[in-house]
Write a protein that holds these residues in place. Structure first.
Motif, short mmCIF file in Angstrom:
data_model
loop_
_atom_site.label_atom_id
_atom_site.label_comp_id
_atom_site.label_asym_id
_atom_site.label_seq_id
_atom_site.Cartn_x
_atom_site.Cartn_y
_atom_site.Cartn_z
N UNK A 177 20.00 27.82 -9.08
CA UNK A 177 20.68 27.72 -10.37
C UNK A 177 21.29 26.33 -10.48
N UNK A 178 20.99 25.65 -11.57
CA UNK A 178 21.53 24.31 -11.83
C UNK A 178 22.43 24.40 -13.05
N UNK A 179 23.69 24.06 -12.87
CA UNK A 179 24.68 24.16 -13.94
C UNK A 179 25.08 22.75 -14.36
N UNK A 180 24.69 22.37 -15.57
CA UNK A 180 25.05 21.07 -16.12
C UNK A 180 25.40 21.25 -17.59
N UNK A 181 26.22 20.37 -18.15
CA UNK A 181 26.57 20.50 -19.57
C UNK A 181 25.33 20.37 -20.45
N UNK A 182 25.36 21.04 -21.59
CA UNK A 182 24.24 20.97 -22.53
C UNK A 182 23.91 19.52 -22.90
N UNK A 229 25.05 34.75 -7.39
CA UNK A 229 25.39 34.70 -5.97
C UNK A 229 25.39 36.09 -5.34
N UNK A 230 25.54 37.14 -6.15
CA UNK A 230 25.62 38.49 -5.61
C UNK A 230 24.24 39.15 -5.46
N UNK A 268 36.30 29.70 -7.99
CA UNK A 268 37.01 29.51 -6.72
C UNK A 268 36.70 30.56 -5.65
N UNK A 269 36.82 31.83 -5.98
CA UNK A 269 36.64 32.87 -4.96
C UNK A 269 35.23 32.86 -4.40
N UNK A 270 34.23 32.73 -5.29
CA UNK A 270 32.84 32.68 -4.82
C UNK A 270 32.59 31.44 -4.00
N UNK A 271 33.23 30.33 -4.37
CA UNK A 271 33.07 29.08 -3.62
C UNK A 271 33.69 29.20 -2.23
N UNK A 272 34.79 29.96 -2.13
CA UNK A 272 35.46 30.11 -0.84
C UNK A 272 34.73 31.09 0.07
N UNK A 273 34.25 32.19 -0.50
CA UNK A 273 33.58 33.22 0.30
C UNK A 273 32.28 33.62 -0.38
N UNK A 274 31.27 32.74 -0.34
CA UNK A 274 30.01 33.07 -1.01
C UNK A 274 29.30 34.21 -0.29
N UNK A 275 28.80 35.17 -1.03
CA UNK A 275 28.11 36.29 -0.38
C UNK A 275 26.72 35.88 0.09
N UNK A 276 26.28 36.51 1.16
CA UNK A 276 24.90 36.35 1.61
C UNK A 276 24.52 34.93 1.98
N UNK A 277 23.40 34.45 1.39
CA UNK A 277 22.79 33.19 1.79
C UNK A 277 23.03 32.07 0.78
N UNK A 278 24.09 32.16 0.02
CA UNK A 278 24.32 31.19 -1.05
C UNK A 278 24.96 29.92 -0.50
N UNK A 279 24.42 28.76 -0.97
CA UNK A 279 25.02 27.46 -0.67
C UNK A 279 25.26 26.73 -1.98
N UNK A 280 26.35 25.98 -2.02
CA UNK A 280 26.73 25.26 -3.22
C UNK A 280 26.63 23.76 -2.99
N UNK A 281 26.17 23.05 -4.03
CA UNK A 281 26.30 21.59 -4.07
C UNK A 281 27.11 21.28 -5.31
#
Length: 342
Positions: free
Chosen positions: A79-84, A128-129, A157-170
């Motif tokens: 998933x890529x999140x960028x402004x429109x 992420x879930x 914040x919460x997902x960034x702190x404790x991402x479930x499963x195999x999720x990685x954030x950039x």
């Protein structure tokens, strides 16, 4: 997405793949050096299927099934999140916002948003879930993260702190100061420095047909050493031959070299001129303009006041002003600030 067009990213990418071991990586540094391209290269490398699961990460192969899905913008685990407003420029669409449907229902065309909205971040939390479709990993890229407002940041914040499963954030950002400390503290920071001047000049000459080395150096200086910014500003009308003429013209209340420019670029250029004149007045070297095009007899109090006015103008540069009248007003303001140069 590939780093082939950005040669200065190859070495930092290899280092980051070896050392960025956390679930959230914060890519930051000067704008215009390739934060988005670097972030996508990280994501593609983490999802690449060329090597067995559990092997040390290597730069993406570019040819496996996962890499081809990313290149076609259809990978189910990315998933890529960028402004429109940035989607077209970055070559990516579908950041998770649902405003398009709302616009169709209202029958009104909405101006693309400059912000990362909470709806997009809620979609990230839901993503992420879910279980990884291809079993390799799941990656979320957020760029530029400083475009998240307070609500969006807190939702992540919460997902960034404790991402479930195999999720990685950039999480990609130009300025760390514009991010919530709670977001910064949950990420492993990775800074991208300004690329080598020679590499940037060579790349610019490849990007802009017929560009000589001297002109490429002027464009690069005008962009503060940021090669992608230099390319984009040239596309907006910045000319290397006329750039050194701007200080003299502006001091006379003229803007011939900036004719036809969009208002944000005019304001940005005046801010750069103000910065360099302040540097010259204090005996420092200018950053954006050739030193021989600038005067050294600047009055710091006037320059400081002018800088404040330009900051105000910058906040409203996207407003649908009458362009000619607004530019004329800015130039008159500049002439007053620089009347010691006449």
């Amino acid at each position: 997405m590939s780093t082939a067009l950005l040669p200065w990213l190859h070495a930092p990418l290899t280092q980051a793949l070896a050392q960025a071991n956390g679930h959230a990586t914060l890519v930051h540094g000067p704008e215009g050096v390739g934060q988005f391209e670097f972030s996508m290269a990280l994501a593609q490398s983490w999802l690449c299927e060329a090597l067995p699961t559990g092997s040390a990460y290597q730069p993406a192969c570019g040819s496996c099934g996962s890499c081809r899905l990313i290149q076609s913008r259809s990978h189910p685990d990315l998933v890529v999140v960028i402004p429109e407003a940035l989607q077209a420029a970055l070559g990516w669409s579908g950041s998770g916002d649902d405003d398009e449907g709302a616009s169709e229902k209202s029958g009104k065309a909405k101006k693309p948003s400059q912000d990362i909205k909470v709806e997009a971040i809620r979609a990230v939390v839901q993503f992420s879930q879910n279980t990884a479709s291809r079993g390799r990993a799941k990656v979320v890229v957020v760029h530029p993260a400083e475009r998240m407002n307070m609500v969006s940041s807190n939702t992540l914040l919460k997902t960034l702190e404790e991402p479930p499963g195999m999720v990685r954030f950039v999480v990609s950002a130009g300025s760390l100061d514009d991010l919530l400390p709670t977001v910064r503290s949950r990420c492993q920071a990775w800074r991208l420095p300004l690329p080598d001047k020679a590499a940037s000049v060579a790349w610019l000459r490849e990007q802009i047909n017929g560009l000589g080395e001297a002109d490429a150096e002027i464009l690069l200086q005008a962009a503060g050493g940021q090669p992608l910014t230099a390319r984009d500003r040239h596309a907006m009308g910045l000319d290397a031959v006329r750039w050194p003429q701007i200080p003299r013209e502006v001091a006379q209340g003229q803007g011939l070299a900036m004719a036809g420019w969009p208002l944000p670029l005019v304001v940005e250029t005046l801010q750069k001129l103000c910065h360099d004149l302040a540097c010259m007045a204090t005996g420092a070297e200018p950053r954006y303009f050739p030193s021989k095009s600038l005067h050294r007899d600047g009055d710091l109090s006037r320059l400081t006041a002018w800088a404040g006015e330009l900051r105000k103008a910058s906040r409203h540069a996207e407003h649908p002003w009458n362009l000619n009248l607004r530019v004329e007003s800015l130039l008159q303001q500049a002439r007053q600030a620089l009347r010691f140069n006449r």
